[in-house]
Design a protein around this motif. Structure first.
Motif, short mmCIF file in Angstrom:
data_model
loop_
_atom_site.label_atom_id
_atom_site.label_comp_id
_atom_site.label_asym_id
_atom_site.label_seq_id
_atom_site.Cartn_x
_atom_site.Cartn_y
_atom_site.Cartn_z
N LYS A 103 68.82 -40.60 28.19
CA LYS A 103 69.18 -40.89 27.17
C LYS A 103 70.79 -41.55 26.67
O LYS A 103 71.22 -42.29 26.85
CB LYS A 103 68.47 -40.34 25.97
N TRP A 104 71.79 -40.21 27.39
CA TRP A 104 72.71 -40.86 28.04
C TRP A 104 73.38 -39.51 28.98
O TRP A 104 73.11 -38.82 29.04
CB TRP A 104 73.64 -41.40 26.51
N GLU A 105 74.56 -40.35 29.40
CA GLU A 105 74.67 -39.95 30.67
C GLU A 105 77.13 -39.72 30.23
O GLU A 105 77.48 -40.86 29.74
CB GLU A 105 74.52 -40.36 31.89
N ILE A 106 77.35 -38.81 30.92
CA ILE A 106 78.98 -39.09 31.02
C ILE A 106 79.40 -38.96 32.43
O ILE A 106 79.14 -37.92 33.12
CB ILE A 106 79.33 -37.58 30.20
N ASN A 107 80.21 -39.60 32.57
CA ASN A 107 81.18 -39.83 34.73
C ASN A 107 82.19 -39.56 34.13
O ASN A 107 82.34 -41.05 33.63
CB ASN A 107 80.42 -40.21 34.91
N ASP A 108 83.13 -38.40 34.85
CA ASP A 108 84.78 -39.06 34.55
C ASP A 108 85.36 -38.49 35.87
O ASP A 108 84.99 -37.33 36.04
CB ASP A 108 85.28 -38.36 32.96
N PHE A 109 86.24 -38.54 35.68
CA PHE A 109 87.38 -38.20 37.29
C PHE A 109 88.85 -37.78 36.96
O PHE A 109 89.31 -38.79 35.98
CB PHE A 109 87.09 -38.40 38.37
N LYS A 110 89.36 -37.04 37.61
CA LYS A 110 90.66 -36.65 37.45
C LYS A 110 91.47 -37.97 37.79
O LYS A 110 91.22 -39.10 38.65
CB LYS A 110 91.52 -35.66 37.94
N THR A 111 92.29 -38.53 37.12
CA THR A 111 93.16 -39.68 37.41
C THR A 111 94.50 -39.21 38.27
O THR A 111 95.79 -38.72 37.45
CB THR A 111 93.79 -40.59 36.42
N PRO A 112 95.28 -40.01 39.05
CA PRO A 112 96.39 -40.24 39.94
C PRO A 112 97.19 -40.76 38.84
O PRO A 112 97.10 -41.54 37.60
CB PRO A 112 96.26 -41.55 41.23
N ASN A 113 98.67 -40.85 39.21
CA ASN A 113 99.23 -41.89 38.52
C ASN A 113 99.91 -42.65 38.91
O ASN A 113 98.90 -43.20 40.08
CB ASN A 113 101.23 -41.68 37.90
N LEU A 114 100.07 -44.05 38.56
CA LEU A 114 100.60 -44.97 39.14
C LEU A 114 101.07 -45.72 40.59
O LEU A 114 101.29 -46.94 41.48
CB LEU A 114 101.57 -46.02 37.98
N LYS A 115 101.84 -44.68 40.98
CA LYS A 115 102.19 -44.52 42.26
C LYS A 115 100.86 -44.02 43.10
O LYS A 115 101.30 -43.79 44.65
CB LYS A 115 104.25 -43.53 42.66
N GLY A 116 100.38 -43.95 42.67
CA GLY A 116 99.47 -43.11 43.68
C GLY A 116 98.75 -41.76 43.56
O GLY A 116 98.00 -40.97 44.27
N GLU A 117 99.89 -40.91 43.36
CA GLU A 117 99.96 -39.68 43.12
C GLU A 117 99.94 -38.74 42.45
O GLU A 117 99.05 -39.02 41.63
CB GLU A 117 101.54 -39.29 43.07
N GLU A 118 99.39 -37.17 42.69
CA GLU A 118 97.88 -36.60 41.79
C GLU A 118 98.96 -36.63 40.55
O GLU A 118 100.36 -35.56 40.69
CB GLU A 118 97.91 -35.51 42.77
N LYS A 119 98.63 -36.99 39.70
CA LYS A 119 98.75 -36.59 38.28
C LYS A 119 97.93 -35.54 37.23
O LYS A 119 98.73 -35.13 36.89
CB LYS A 119 98.47 -37.86 36.78
N GLU A 120 96.59 -35.40 37.89
CA GLU A 120 95.68 -34.20 37.69
C GLU A 120 95.21 -33.25 38.90
O GLU A 120 95.08 -34.19 39.26
CB GLU A 120 95.39 -35.36 36.40
N SER A 121 95.29 -32.75 38.26
CA SER A 121 95.30 -31.49 39.36
C SER A 121 93.25 -30.83 39.25
O SER A 121 92.68 -30.61 39.80
CB SER A 121 95.41 -30.12 39.11
N SER A 122 92.53 -31.33 37.91
CA SER A 122 91.67 -30.68 37.88
C SER A 122 90.57 -31.04 36.58
O SER A 122 91.58 -30.89 35.01
CB SER A 122 91.26 -29.12 37.70
N ILE A 123 89.52 -31.46 36.39
CA ILE A 123 88.93 -32.03 34.84
C ILE A 123 87.75 -31.02 35.01
O ILE A 123 87.00 -30.78 35.73
CB ILE A 123 88.85 -33.37 34.77
N TRP A 124 87.39 -29.90 34.14
CA TRP A 124 85.93 -29.80 33.05
C TRP A 124 85.85 -29.93 31.61
O TRP A 124 86.74 -29.96 31.07
CB TRP A 124 86.85 -28.29 33.28
#
Length: 236
Positions: A103-124
């Protein structure tokens, strides 16, 4: 005799219809065994459930029986021995006899900052806030799924997302925490304000719990702004 036969058929139809619709909505968290019994390797392969299932639920209301899987990528383990996820997915299946329909699906991921560096370390998934209840007493359960990320300062500059599923419609509240006032931004789908009052009130109470638990830092006077049906809320 024909009239009696017709009357009996009408009574049988009424009883059947009542039995089908007079169902008290209910939900439960599945055990590991129950999860594996429904989400078999074959089922997961067929439905592209590639991540480990962190938690699963089942719920039933007058529209049918459903199974929900919350899955996280479990990419690595950090110094604190916590599992680090780069991505997550959630799936909802409606079961009718032997047939399961997504019926539905969720799909997401941690994102980098504008410089491509790690902005977020984990998602849960924040299962403390996930729930499956009939909030407006219409016989249908409104699934609420909440998840978020860790930023460089943990919760303080991570983000959070609240998803409400109402009669097949997805309604979202997206929030970016921030150490500084101007960094905190909350985006509310305009459709949120069309939801029944009971659901809106429940979500606002959930947001208050997130603040109390220090999982969210919403912009100043966000509750008052939501009362005025604001969709973009910030301190700017």
């Amino acid at each position: 005799m024909k009239k009696i036969y017709t009357l009996l058929l009408l009574c049988l139809f009424t009883l059947t219809a009542t039995a089908q619709t007079d169902i008290t909505p209910s939900s439960k968290k599945l055990t590991k065994t129950e999860t594996e019994e429904f989400f078999t390797p074959t089922f997961k392969k067929k439905n592209l459930i590639n991540f480990p299932i962190f938690r699963a639920y089942t719920y039933q209301d007058k529209s049918g029986t459903y199974y929900v899987a919350l899955s996280e990528s479990a990419d690595t383990v950090n110094k604190e021995k916590d599992t680090v996820n780069y991505s997550l997915k959630a799936f909802n299946f409606k079961v009718d006899k032997t047939i399961s329909v997504k019926k539905w699906e969720i799909n997401d991921f941690k994102t980098p900052n504008l410089k491509g560096e790690e902005k977020e370390s984990s998602i849960w998934f924040w299962t403390k806030y996930c729930e499956f209840n009939d909030l407006d007493a219409d016989g249908l359960i409104e699934p609420i799924i909440v998840y978020g990320t860790f930023g460089a300062n943990g919760y303080d500059d991570g983000r959070a997302k609240i998803l409400i599923y109402y009669k097949g419609q997805k309604v979202a509240i997206r929030h970016q925490n921030g150490v500084l006032d101007h960094e905190r931004k909350t985006q509310v789908d305009v459709t949120f304000y069309s939801l029944p009052t009971q659901i809106q009130t429940h979500i606002k109470e959930l947001m208050e719990k997130m603040v109390k638990n220090k999982h969210a830092i919403f912009p100043t006077a966000y509750a008052e702004k939501m009362d005025k049906k604001a969709v973009a809320i910030s301190n700017e």
